[in-house]
Design a protein around this motif. Structure first.
Motif, PDB file in Angstrom:
ATOM      1  N   ARG A  83      31.908  49.365  45.802  1.00  0.00           N
ATOM      2  CA  ARG A  83      31.768  47.935  45.576  1.00  0.00           C
ATOM      3  C   ARG A  83      31.617  47.185  46.896  1.00  0.00           C
ATOM      4  NH1 ARG A  83      34.045  44.592  41.267  1.00  0.00           N
ATOM      5  NH2 ARG A  83      34.418  42.469  41.984  1.00  0.00           N
ATOM      6  N   PRO A 101      26.740  43.472  38.831  1.00  0.00           N
ATOM      7  CA  PRO A 101      26.718  44.331  37.635  1.00  0.00           C
ATOM      8  C   PRO A 101      26.004  43.686  36.450  1.00  0.00           C
ATOM      9  CG  PRO A 101      28.895  44.330  38.637  1.00  0.00           C
ATOM     10  CD  PRO A 101      28.125  43.250  39.305  1.00  0.00           C
ATOM     11  N   PHE A 102      26.108  42.364  36.312  1.00  0.00           N
ATOM     12  CA  PHE A 102      25.458  41.671  35.200  1.00  0.00           C
ATOM     13  C   PHE A 102      23.939  41.656  35.387  1.00  0.00           C
ATOM     14  CE2 PHE A 102      29.762  40.114  35.218  1.00  0.00           C
ATOM     15  CZ  PHE A 102      30.090  40.056  33.881  1.00  0.00           C
ATOM     16  N   ALA A 105      22.635  45.208  34.776  1.00  0.00           N
ATOM     17  CA  ALA A 105      22.656  45.522  33.341  1.00  0.00           C
ATOM     18  C   ALA A 105      21.508  44.838  32.608  1.00  0.00           C
ATOM     19  CB  ALA A 105      23.999  45.100  32.741  1.00  0.00           C
ATOM     20  N   LEU A 117      26.598  41.879  26.800  1.00  0.00           N
ATOM     21  CA  LEU A 117      26.634  41.984  28.258  1.00  0.00           C
ATOM     22  C   LEU A 117      28.066  42.188  28.741  1.00  0.00           C
ATOM     23  CD1 LEU A 117      24.644  41.964  30.588  1.00  0.00           C
ATOM     24  CD2 LEU A 117      24.965  39.502  30.786  1.00  0.00           C
ATOM     25  N   THR A 121      29.281  45.611  30.859  1.00  0.00           N
ATOM     26  CA  THR A 121      29.899  45.522  32.188  1.00  0.00           C
ATOM     27  C   THR A 121      31.410  45.732  32.147  1.00  0.00           C
ATOM     28  OG1 THR A 121      30.043  43.113  31.933  1.00  0.00           O
ATOM     29  CG2 THR A 121      28.109  43.994  33.097  1.00  0.00           C
ATOM     30  N   MET A 123      33.695  43.783  31.045  1.00  0.00           N
ATOM     31  CA  MET A 123      34.373  42.553  31.449  1.00  0.00           C
ATOM     32  C   MET A 123      34.828  41.794  30.200  1.00  0.00           C
ATOM     33  SD  MET A 123      34.314  42.338  34.771  1.00  0.00           S
ATOM     34  CE  MET A 123      33.433  42.979  36.205  1.00  0.00           C
ATOM     35  N   THR A 128      33.025  36.979  31.811  1.00  0.00           N
ATOM     36  CA  THR A 128      31.577  37.036  31.625  1.00  0.00           C
ATOM     37  C   THR A 128      30.973  35.641  31.602  1.00  0.00           C
ATOM     38  OG1 THR A 128      31.740  39.113  30.384  1.00  0.00           O
ATOM     39  CG2 THR A 128      29.739  37.809  30.071  1.00  0.00           C
TER      40      THR A 128
END
Length: 208
Positions: A83, A101-102, A105, A117, A121, A123, A128
Motif C-alpha cells: 500500500r 482500489p475503487f 475495481a 463496489l 473493495t 469496504m 465507500t
C-alpha cells in the motif's frame, strides 16, 4: 539455665524467625515468568505455555505461536508495504491510499452499483460513500441514481480514470514482480491458490 545458654537459645530463635520471614516473603512475591524459546526459530513466544501443556516444540502448532511467524502479521505487513509503495507511485496522479482500489475495481469491472463496489473493495458502505464523493470531486468517477431505486447509485469511471488504466496496471504488475522475486511460476501459482483459500475463509468469518 546459665546466662550463656540463655543467650545462645535466644539467638537461635531469632535466626529461625528471620529465616521464616524471608521464606514467607519469597513465597508471596510474584515469580517472573520466563517465556519459552521456540526450538525452531529461537525467538520468544508471545506467551509461555501452560504448565500442563504438552511439549510441542518444533511442530507447526508451536511455530505458529511465534509472533514473527504469525500468518495474520505477515499478511498485514505485506499489505502495508504494498500500500505504501503503491501510494508513492500513484502520487503524481492524485490518487490517495484509500482511493486507488475503487478506481482499479471500476476500470477492471466497468460501471457497477455503489453497493457492489463496496463489496469488491471490502469496504463498508459509509467509507465507500465518502471515498466516492472525493473521487467524484477529483473527476475520476460519476454517479447516477438507478431509475428503479432512487436510493441506489451506479458508479462510472470517467475518461480521466480510463486514461490511467494502462499506467495503473503497469504499476501493479511491477510491484507484484518485486514482491514475488525469487519465486518460480509454479510457486507463484501455488501461493495464489492458497491466498484465495484464505480469502474465502476470511469472507466466511462474518457468518460464524
Amino acid at each position: 539455665m546459665s546466662d550463656h545458654q540463655s543467650l545462645g537459645h535466644g539467638r537461635r530463635k531469632a535466626i529461625l524467625r528471620t529465616a521464616r520471614r524471608q521464606k514467607t516473603k519469597t513465597r508471596c512475591q510474584p515469580q517472573a515468568v520466563q517465556p519459552k524459546i521456540c526450538a525452531t526459530c529461537q525467538l520468544s513466544t508471545a506467551e509461555p505455555p501452560a504448565k500442563d501443556a504438552p511439549d510441542i516444540s518444533g511442530c507447526l502448532c508451536r511455530i505458529r505461536r511465534c509472533r514473527h511467524d504469525s500468518m495474520g502479521r505477515i499478511i498485514a505487513f505485506i499489505s502495508r508495504k504494498m500500500r505504501t509503495h503503491l501510494v508513492e507511485r500513484l502520487a503524481p496522479f492524485d490518487l490517495g491510499a484509500g482511493q486507488y482500489p475503487f478506481v482499479i475495481a471500476l476500470l477492471r469491472r466497468g460501471s457497477c452499483s455503489q453497493d457492489k463496489l463496496a463489496e469488491l473493495t471490502a469496504m463498508d458502505k459509509s467509507t465507500t460513500a465518502r471515498v466516492l464523493r472525493t473521487l467524484e470531486q477529483k473527476g475520476f468517477i460519476t454517479r447516477t441514481p438507478v431509475p428503479e431505486n432512487r436510493r441506489m447509485n451506479m458508479v462510472h469511471p470517467t475518461p480521466k480514470a480510463e486514461a490511467l488504466k494502462e499506467e495503473l496496471e503497469h504499476q501493479l504488475d511491477a510491484l507484484n514482480q518485486e514482491l514475488t522475486k525469487g519465486l518460480s511460476l509454479a510457486e507463484q501459482q501455488l501461493l495464489r491458490n492458497m491466498l484465495h483459500k484464505l480469502e474465502q475463509n476470511a469472507g466466511n468469518l462474518n457468518t460464524l
